[in-house]
Write a protein that holds these residues in place. Sequence first.
Motif, PDB file in Angstrom:
ATOM      1  N   LEU A 210      39.859  40.634  46.497  1.00 25.36           N
ATOM      2  CA  LEU A 210      40.692  39.441  46.665  1.00 25.36           C
ATOM      3  C   LEU A 210      40.929  39.150  48.142  1.00 25.36           C
ATOM      4  O   LEU A 210      40.841  38.005  48.592  1.00 25.36           O
ATOM      5  N   GLU A 211      41.209  40.195  48.892  1.00 21.53           N
ATOM      6  CA  GLU A 211      41.496  40.042  50.322  1.00 21.53           C
ATOM      7  C   GLU A 211      40.301  39.486  51.072  1.00 21.53           C
ATOM      8  O   GLU A 211      40.446  38.671  51.989  1.00 21.53           O
ATOM      9  N   ARG A 212      39.104  39.885  50.651  1.00 21.50           N
ATOM     10  CA  ARG A 212      37.877  39.444  51.369  1.00 21.50           C
ATOM     11  C   ARG A 212      37.305  38.157  50.795  1.00 21.50           C
ATOM     12  O   ARG A 212      36.281  37.660  51.268  1.00 21.50           O
ATOM     13  N   GLY A 213      37.945  37.616  49.756  1.00 23.39           N
ATOM     14  CA  GLY A 213      37.451  36.367  49.181  1.00 23.39           C
ATOM     15  C   GLY A 213      36.228  36.535  48.302  1.00 23.39           C
ATOM     16  O   GLY A 213      35.497  35.576  48.051  1.00 23.39           O
ATOM     17  N   ILE A 214      35.960  37.756  47.858  1.00 17.15           N
ATOM     18  CA  ILE A 214      34.802  38.003  46.987  1.00 17.15           C
ATOM     19  C   ILE A 214      35.056  37.436  45.600  1.00 17.15           C
ATOM     20  O   ILE A 214      34.163  36.861  44.969  1.00 17.15           O
ATOM     21  N   ILE A 215      36.269  37.608  45.120  1.00 16.68           N
ATOM     22  CA  ILE A 215      36.699  36.982  43.873  1.00 16.68           C
ATOM     23  C   ILE A 215      37.954  36.189  44.209  1.00 16.68           C
ATOM     24  O   ILE A 215      38.555  36.355  45.259  1.00 16.68           O
ATOM     25  N   ARG A 216      38.355  35.306  43.298  1.00 19.72           N
ATOM     26  CA  ARG A 216      39.549  34.498  43.559  1.00 19.72           C
ATOM     27  C   ARG A 216      40.662  34.872  42.591  1.00 19.72           C
ATOM     28  O   ARG A 216      40.392  35.312  41.475  1.00 19.72           O
ATOM     29  N   PRO A 217      41.907  34.680  43.023  1.00 21.84           N
ATOM     30  CA  PRO A 217      43.027  34.993  42.131  1.00 21.84           C
ATOM     31  C   PRO A 217      42.958  34.151  40.870  1.00 21.84           C
ATOM     32  O   PRO A 217      42.508  33.013  40.906  1.00 21.84           O
TER      33      PRO A 217
END
Length: 218
Positions: A210-217
């Motif tokens: 989540l922090e790296r933007g690999i997946i989204r909340p």
Amino acid sequence: MTAMSHEAGGRLRILLVDDHPVVRRGLRAMFDEREDMEVVAEAADGQEALATLDAATVDVVLMDLRMGHGMDGVTATRTISERPDAPPVLVLTTYDSDADILAAVEAGATGYMLKDAPPEQLCQAVAAAARGETALAPNVAARLMGRLRSPQPALSAREIEILGLLARGLSNRALSRELFISEATVKTHLVHIYDKLGVDNRTAAISAALERGIIRPR
């Protein structure tokens, strides 16, 4: 009907696919102000887009990714791309996670733009897509280049998919059923994911993704 090259000097014919009428109305107004582009059809989900393409001649499909309960944009993009003489699909969305970008590109999208793009940048992307060129929003291009240049091994599309399911709270057994793979294979994927993210458990993996933007909340 399938895509056909628009006549020289003619306007590019666009199919808008988005489940929000306000978004479609705004995009239509923007394109209608131009002499080189026009919206010839609209659809509220992927299934409606497929039906529309059977009846209309389109040069570019402008496709949202998430559309309520209807067929999603990735599935629609893949189905359109598999058609003979398919029109190019340019994704236009609010999501810029690795998972969304890779899913769209692997489905056959010609480009990937974000809804906050300046109008002229979006119109240039539509024109590029019509020419068969790749059109990427600057930050999307940067994310893809970052994956290529990263000294650490990049997560595969399958590993990103598993991370997304982990974030939804699925257990190893549930992951196995969802992906039609064995629990042993799930565990192997998790080992690789943890190693690539530099973590040692699923909670830390989800947090890092989540922090790296690999997946989204969600």
